[in-house]
Scaffold this motif. Structure first.
Motif, PDB file in Angstrom:
ATOM      1  N   GLN A 152      30.631 -39.179 -65.570  1.00  6.73           N
ATOM      2  CA  GLN A 152      31.656 -38.453 -64.942  1.00  6.73           C
ATOM      3  C   GLN A 152      32.096 -37.230 -65.586  1.00  6.73           C
ATOM      4  O   GLN A 152      32.100 -36.014 -65.189  1.00  6.73           O
ATOM      5  N   ASN A 154      30.116 -35.561 -67.942  1.00  2.00           N
ATOM      6  CA  ASN A 154      28.972 -34.779 -67.994  1.00  2.00           C
ATOM      7  C   ASN A 154      29.054 -33.931 -66.771  1.00  2.00           C
ATOM      8  O   ASN A 154      28.396 -32.558 -66.630  1.00  2.00           O
ATOM      9  N   GLU A 155      29.006 -34.671 -65.588  1.00  7.80           N
ATOM     10  CA  GLU A 155      28.969 -34.097 -64.489  1.00  7.80           C
ATOM     11  C   GLU A 155      30.050 -32.871 -64.158  1.00  7.80           C
ATOM     12  O   GLU A 155      29.657 -31.734 -63.480  1.00  7.80           O
ATOM     13  N   GLN A 156      31.392 -33.100 -64.358  1.00 12.00           N
ATOM     14  CA  GLN A 156      32.200 -31.804 -64.516  1.00 12.00           C
ATOM     15  C   GLN A 156      31.856 -30.553 -65.351  1.00 12.00           C
ATOM     16  O   GLN A 156      32.037 -29.423 -64.948  1.00 12.00           O
ATOM     17  N   LYS A 158      28.718 -29.979 -66.481  1.00  8.99           N
ATOM     18  CA  LYS A 158      27.618 -29.198 -65.944  1.00  8.99           C
ATOM     19  C   LYS A 158      27.694 -28.451 -64.735  1.00  8.99           C
ATOM     20  O   LYS A 158      27.109 -27.271 -64.818  1.00  8.99           O
ATOM     21  N   LYS A 159      28.832 -28.611 -64.026  1.00 10.08           N
ATOM     22  CA  LYS A 159      29.015 -27.954 -62.922  1.00 10.08           C
ATOM     23  C   LYS A 159      30.076 -26.809 -63.244  1.00 10.08           C
ATOM     24  O   LYS A 159      30.487 -26.127 -62.184  1.00 10.08           O
TER      25      LYS A 159
END
Lengths: 484, 88
Positions: A152, A154-156, A158-159
């Motif tokens: 979670q 890394n997702e934030q 990365k975007k």
């Protein structure tokens, strides 16, 4: 203006907080700009960061939290960073030096908008340690939550919705989300600065409530004098960190407001608090300031060039309780407030005359009558490698020169005066924090033990940095042993 | 154009003087490797002082002149003006 002694306000207590934050150095203003220009700078910075143990054993940091008296530094071999103290304590008499992992937890606890996400295993690790912290409560620990998965986070990141929070240089332990997609005043980096400022002020205030004997519920007004100006794009500096810190400290009966004046805001706020208490408007005013995260690593290039550790790796805050005369605490001499008026001129000479000689003349004192002067107390080990000189030493020689001009001392005695009435610089270069107030608790302690009668606190503000005036500002007050 | 410094000690005077004349000796700022070749003096040097109204000088600079180590600052300025331009 004449005041009866019983009308004079007192400073009940002062407390400090230092947070060792090496992995936030990359988000300091100077490092972040240099890393953006050249990503290799991050490796260079990381290779010059200190461990928590090194920061704890660093003598100037121990002076800040009350483990040492400023003059004790005269007997510590230089460079101070090369001569670690033996058995340094985390908790000094006036405050603590908090490690970075616990600070991330405190950031999460102080976050009212779910912007700080911490990784779940890391959250479990710090929960136990935070539970043992004397200033944190079970209610605080609930706010830690269970944490997020690494995926979670890394997702934030990365975007592009968040900036990463690291520990020990490379371990991803959390992220800080942007507060708005388009508003630069609500970017993650700005909000990180603001939230750090809030929680450090709040923890300092909690510590102060214990130390002063004035519980949180009895504080009726809070003056915030930290450097961060919070707000949104339509009013970037219009917010109120004082009430935000007061909320986190449980000061439910208090209102509050922020005071801005570059580096002299804390001394301005203390004199204003004194005036408000003397007027009868308020009885217990907490003057608080959080950190300046933007100043982390401000002079790192000079440190790296000399192959020193990056010493600007700490965030600092303080809180001071101004109240009605209790017959014991030192008094703020409201009849000897030095102020730099608009027409005074901005030369160092004009400023020092306004801040030192004028107020002392008003109460019939000579410069030699003040036991200690607290001025810009920047640690010279931080400033000298980048060519900024020994700031307190220069100030003390200026005061000594004024004493010589007035015939109080002879010119060859300048250094003796500076040594006797001054002190070595020890404060982190956290802007407003370095201006005089790091000596407050030391002065109070010496006055309580009868070893000191008076101290002058003076601060200067570089108003010209804001590009709307060429002026400077300055303010001073005399703190005197309570003679009631 | 002449650059006048008001720096408080020898080290800072030398760094800023060399920066304005031969290029930033610390290689940290935008003038790294850029030799502007500007003449640089310190406000405490006699070349500057003798061109200023003595009353005004005493009023504005007198205290600093007494407080700062003028001899070491002037020595640093002499060294700085003798520094050759940095290699590009």
């Amino acid at each position: 203006m004449h005041f009866q002694t019983q009308q004079l306000p007192v400073i009940r207590a002062t407390r400090y907080l230092l947070v060792h934050a090496p992995d936030l150095v990359r988000y300091g203003s100077k490092p972040s700009r240099e890393i953006e220009r050249n990503a290799a700078q991050l490796d260079l910075i990381n290779s010059h960061l200190r461990s928590y143990e090194e920061a704890l054993a660093y003598a100037p940091n121990q002076v800040y939290v009350g483990g040492l008296y400023p003059d004790d530094l005269k007997s510590v071999a230089v460079p101070w960073f090369g001569h670690a103290l033996e058995n340094p304590a985390r908790h000094g008499e006036f405050g603590e030096i908090m490690p970075e992992d616990e600070f991330y937890g405190v950031l999460r606890i102080g976050d009212s908008f779910d912007m700080v996400w911490l990784e779940e295993n890391f959250t479990a690790e710090i929960r136990t340690r935070l539970a043992a912290h004397p200033l944190l409560t079970a209610e605080d620990l609930k706010k830690l939550g269970d944490g997020k998965s690494l995926g979670q986070l890394n997702e934030q990141i990365k975007k592009g919705a968040a900036i990463p929070l690291y520990l020990n240089k490379h371990r991803l332990v959390g992220c800080f989300l942007h507060g708005h997609d388009e508003d630069p005043a609500l970017s993650a980096t700005r909000l990180l600065e603001n939230l750090a400022c809030k929680v450090i002020a709040a923890l300092s205030l909690r510590n102060l409530n214990v130390a002063s004997g004035i519980p949180a519920q009895a504080v009726d007004f809070i003056l915030g004098c930290g450097e961060e100006a919070i707000g949104d794009r339509y009013n970037p500096g219009g917010g109120n960190l004082a009430k935000a810190a007061g909320e986190m400290a449980g000061c439910v009966a208090a209102s509050g407001v922020d005071i801005k004046d570059f580096c002299c805001a804390p001394v301005q706020a203390l004199t204003m608090a004194g005036g408000l208490v003397a007027s009868g408007l308020h009885s217990n005013i907490a003057v608080v300031a959080g950190c300046s995260l933007a100043k982390l690593g401000m002079k790192y290039e000079g440190h790296v060039r000399k192959d020193m550790p990056i010493l600007e790796d700490v965030l600092a805050g303080f809180a001071s309780m101004v109240g009605v005369n209790d017959g014991q605490s030192p008094v703020i001499r409201l009849d000897a407030i030095g102020r730099h008026n608009i027409g005074a001129g901005s030369s160092q000479q004009s400023i020092m005359e306004k801040l030192v000689t004028e107020p002392l003349t008003k109460i019939g004192w000579k410069l030699c009558d003040v036991d200690k002067y607290a001025t810009e107390l920047h640690n010279p080990e931080v400033t000298e490698p980048s060519g900024s000189g020994n700031v307190p030493k220069t100030n003390y020689r200026m005061i000594a020169a004024m004493a010589a001009i007035r015939g109080e001392i002879s010119r060859p005695d300048l250094d003796v005066f500076a040594d006797t009435h001054g002190m070595p610089g020890f404060s982190p270069t956290q802007g407003h924090i370095a201006s005089a107030i790091p000596f407050l608790a030391h002065a109070q302690k010496k006055m309580a033990s009868g070893e000191m009668s008076s101290a002058m606190f003076l601060a200067k503000g570089s108003l010209f940095l804001g590009r709307v005036t060429q002026m400077s500002d300055g303010v001073s007050f005399v703190l005197e042993k309570n003679r009631a | 154009m002449v650059v006048i410094l008001g720096t408080p000690n020898a080290d800072s005077s030398e760094i800023y003087a060399v920066t304005c004349s031969s290029g930033d000796p610390t290689w940290a700022g935008p003038l790294a490797g850029v030799a502007l070749g500007l003449p640089v003096y310190h406000i405490l040097e006699s070349e500057v002082k003798q061109q200023i109204d003595p009353v005004l000088y005493e009023q504005q600079i007198g205290l600093s002149e007494m407080a700062l180590d003028a001899a070491s600052i002037i020595g640093a300025m002499l060294r700085a003006r003798a520094t050759p331009p940095a290699a590009k």
